[in-house]
Scaffold this active site. Sequence first.
Site, PDB file in Angstrom:
ATOM      1  N   HIS A 180       0.852  -1.196   0.000  1.00 27.27           N
ATOM      2  CA  HIS A 180       0.000   0.000   0.000  1.00 27.27           C
ATOM      3  C   HIS A 180       0.892   1.253   0.000  1.00 27.27           C
ATOM      4  CE1 HIS A 180      -3.948  -1.940   1.714  1.00 27.27           C
ATOM      5  NE2 HIS A 180      -3.493  -2.551   0.638  1.00 27.27           N
ATOM      6  N   GLU A 229       0.896   3.857   1.841  1.00 28.09           N
ATOM      7  CA  GLU A 229       1.362   4.288   3.165  1.00 28.09           C
ATOM      8  C   GLU A 229       2.574   3.483   3.625  1.00 28.09           C
ATOM      9  OE1 GLU A 229      -1.710   3.397   2.219  1.00 28.09           O
ATOM     10  OE2 GLU A 229      -3.222   4.098   3.639  1.00 28.09           O
ATOM     11  N   CYS A 231      -2.247  -0.377   7.542  1.00 33.05           N
ATOM     12  CA  CYS A 231      -1.527   0.896   7.419  1.00 33.05           C
ATOM     13  C   CYS A 231      -1.692   1.755   8.671  1.00 33.05           C
ATOM     14  CB  CYS A 231      -1.998   1.637   6.175  1.00 33.05           C
ATOM     15  SG  CYS A 231      -1.545   0.766   4.652  1.00 33.05           S
TER      16      CYS A 231
END
Lengths: 143, 143
Positions: free
Chosen positions: B53, B55, B86
Site C-alpha cells: 500500500h 502508506e 496501514c
Amino acid sequence: MFTDEYFMKLAYREAEAAFDQDEIPVGCVVVSNGQIIAKAHNLTETLNDVTAHAEMQAITSSAEFLGGKYLKNCTMYITLEPCVMCAGALAWSQISRVVIGTRDEQRGFINKNISLHPKTELTIGILENECAEIVKEFFRGKR
Amino acid sequence: MFTDEYFMKLAYREAEAAFDQDEIPVGCVVVSNGQIIAKAHNLTETLNDVTAHAEMQAITSSAEFLGGKYLKNCTMYITLEPCVMCAGALAWSQISRVVIGTRDEQRGFINKNISLHPKTELTIGILENECAEIVKEFFRGKR
C-alpha cells in the site's frame, strides 16, 4: 513428524536469531504443502523501519515465492501474536492458517477486536512457554 | 501557499499514477519541515504484494530518508483513509500528523476502532470529492 510443534520450533529459532541481533525476539515461518517457503524475524532496529516485523517480511517473501499475492494453502507459524499492522496484512493475504506461539495481550490484534480473513483458521499456544520466555528474557536484559 | 490542499493535490497525483497502472488509486506524500520526503502510490498488483500500500512504502522511505524509524515532525497526506494494516504501521511510526482525503467507511481503520499513536493529529476531508471520485471511477471501470 511435521507437526505444529516442529514448525513452531523453526519459528522459535528465527526468534533466537532476532534476539542475537538485539531485536525484539519474534520469528516466523510460512509452510505451503509441507514445504517451508519463507522464514523471517523481526528487523525493525537493523532496518530502521517499523514495518519490518517478521510477519510482513514473510508475507512479501511468500507471495514472491508463490508468484501471487494470496497465500492460499499456506500456514504461518509465528512465535508471538501479531500486532494490528501484521494482522491487517495477514487479512489482506487471505492466508489459510495462522499458528501463534504465545499471546500478546497488550499489543496483539485479538484484544483489539480485529479479525483475520474469514477463510483463516487460527491456532494459539504451540510451544507457548518458550515463545513467551524469550520475549521476557529480552526485556529483562533491557532494564 | 504550502497548504494542506497543496500537498493533498500531490498525493492525488500519486493516486492518478496508480490509476494509470490499473492499481486501486490511492496515493500519498510525506512532508517534513515543509519538504516532501516521500511519495508513493498503491502497487499491490504490480508487486504481487498485499503489503505494498502507498502508506507502507512511504513509511519505509521516510524512515530511510530521516535515518530513524520514528516519523517525528512529519505529516502524511493520503487520499484515502488507511486500512487496519496501514493504521497499525502509522501508529508504530509515531507520525506527527495524518491528513486524509476521503473516508473509507468499509475498510478504513476508524470504524474498526483502531487508534493511531496518541501523538498523532488527524485531519479528514481535504480535496474530499476528487479523492473519493477517482476510487469510484476506478471501480466503475472494473464492472
